[in-house]
Design a protein around this motif. Structure first.
Motif, PDB file in Angstrom:
ATOM      1  N   GLU A 171       0.825  -1.204   0.000  1.00 37.92           N
ATOM      2  CA  GLU A 171       0.000   0.000   0.000  1.00 37.92           C
ATOM      3  C   GLU A 171       0.864   1.261   0.000  1.00 37.92           C
ATOM      4  O   GLU A 171       0.563   2.229  -0.710  1.00 37.92           O
ATOM      5  CB  GLU A 171      -0.911  -0.002   1.224  1.00 37.92           C
ATOM      6  N   ASN A 172       1.931   1.267   0.759  1.00 37.00           N
ATOM      7  CA  ASN A 172       2.822   2.424   0.786  1.00 37.00           C
ATOM      8  C   ASN A 172       3.480   2.649  -0.568  1.00 37.00           C
ATOM      9  O   ASN A 172       3.675   3.784  -0.998  1.00 37.00           O
ATOM     10  CB  ASN A 172       3.884   2.260   1.868  1.00 37.00           C
ATOM     11  N   THR A 173       3.820   1.574  -1.252  1.00 38.61           N
ATOM     12  CA  THR A 173       4.436   1.696  -2.568  1.00 38.61           C
ATOM     13  C   THR A 173       3.443   2.251  -3.588  1.00 38.61           C
ATOM     14  O   THR A 173       3.783   3.113  -4.400  1.00 38.61           O
ATOM     15  CB  THR A 173       4.957   0.322  -3.034  1.00 38.61           C
ATOM     16  N   LEU A 174       2.217   1.776  -3.548  1.00 38.14           N
ATOM     17  CA  LEU A 174       1.210   2.254  -4.495  1.00 38.14           C
ATOM     18  C   LEU A 174       0.827   3.705  -4.243  1.00 38.14           C
ATOM     19  O   LEU A 174       0.567   4.455  -5.182  1.00 38.14           O
ATOM     20  CB  LEU A 174      -0.040   1.384  -4.427  1.00 38.14           C
ATOM     21  N   LEU A 175       0.784   4.114  -2.990  1.00 33.73           N
ATOM     22  CA  LEU A 175       0.348   5.459  -2.662  1.00 33.73           C
ATOM     23  C   LEU A 175       1.505   6.446  -2.569  1.00 33.73           C
ATOM     24  O   LEU A 175       1.290   7.601  -2.202  1.00 33.73           O
ATOM     25  CB  LEU A 175      -0.435   5.443  -1.353  1.00 33.73           C
ATOM     26  N   VAL A 179       0.922   9.482  -4.725  1.00 36.30           N
ATOM     27  CA  VAL A 179      -0.138  10.351  -4.257  1.00 36.30           C
ATOM     28  C   VAL A 179       0.378  11.291  -3.173  1.00 36.30           C
ATOM     29  O   VAL A 179      -0.042  12.448  -3.076  1.00 36.30           O
ATOM     30  CB  VAL A 179      -1.327   9.506  -3.721  1.00 36.30           C
ATOM     31  N   ASP A 180       1.320  10.823  -2.373  1.00 38.59           N
ATOM     32  CA  ASP A 180       1.861  11.616  -1.277  1.00 38.59           C
ATOM     33  C   ASP A 180       2.825  12.707  -1.762  1.00 38.59           C
ATOM     34  O   ASP A 180       3.120  13.634  -1.008  1.00 38.59           O
ATOM     35  CB  ASP A 180       2.568  10.706  -0.264  1.00 38.59           C
ATOM     36  N   LEU A 181       3.296  12.608  -2.993  1.00 38.33           N
ATOM     37  CA  LEU A 181       4.229  13.618  -3.508  1.00 38.33           C
ATOM     38  C   LEU A 181       3.475  14.901  -3.844  1.00 38.33           C
ATOM     39  O   LEU A 181       2.317  14.859  -4.270  1.00 38.33           O
ATOM     40  CB  LEU A 181       4.924  13.091  -4.767  1.00 38.33           C
ATOM     41  N   PRO A 182       4.121  16.053  -3.690  1.00 38.32           N
ATOM     42  CA  PRO A 182       3.440  17.299  -4.057  1.00 38.32           C
ATOM     43  C   PRO A 182       3.269  17.400  -5.567  1.00 38.32           C
ATOM     44  O   PRO A 182       3.997  16.789  -6.349  1.00 38.32           O
ATOM     45  CB  PRO A 182       4.394  18.375  -3.531  1.00 38.32           C
TER      46      PRO A 182
END
Length: 102
Positions: free
Chosen positions: A87-91, A94-97
């Motif tokens: 999940e952290n790899t996929l998201l 999304v977390d990047l600005p």
């Protein structure tokens, strides 16, 4: 495939050629019998046979993986949780600005 026309064409082509001593006795009869036997095969039965074999192998693989899952001991801590890593790899994107600054 029309077997009668195929047989007539093969016999017509064979009659144009001179016989060879190396050809075994009744060779043409064996070949035409093989062609007739192949034409009568049931294609649905062939598919069913192949699919049952595939289903049996899938069941065997599922049983093996199920046994491994039951036998393997559970991990006491959640530090090696594959679902969280996935999940952290996929998201991560999304977390990047949106506008990265240079």
């Amino acid at each position: 495939m029309n077997l009668a026309k195929l047989q007539e064409k093969l016999i017509g082509a064979a009659r144009l050629q001179s016989p060879d001593e190396r050809v075994p006795y009744a060779f043409e009869k064996r070949i035409t019998a093989l062609i007739a036997a192949r034409a009568n095969t049931d294609r649905w039965a062939s598919w069913a046979h192949g699919l049952w074999r595939a289903a049996a192998s899938c069941v065997a693989v599922a049983v093996v993986f199920g046994a491994v899952a039951l036998i393997s001991p559970p991990t006491p801590d959640n530090s090696n949780d594959l679902s969280q890593d996935f999940e952290n790899t996929l998201l991560a994107s999304v977390d990047l600005p949106d506008n990265p600054t240079p």
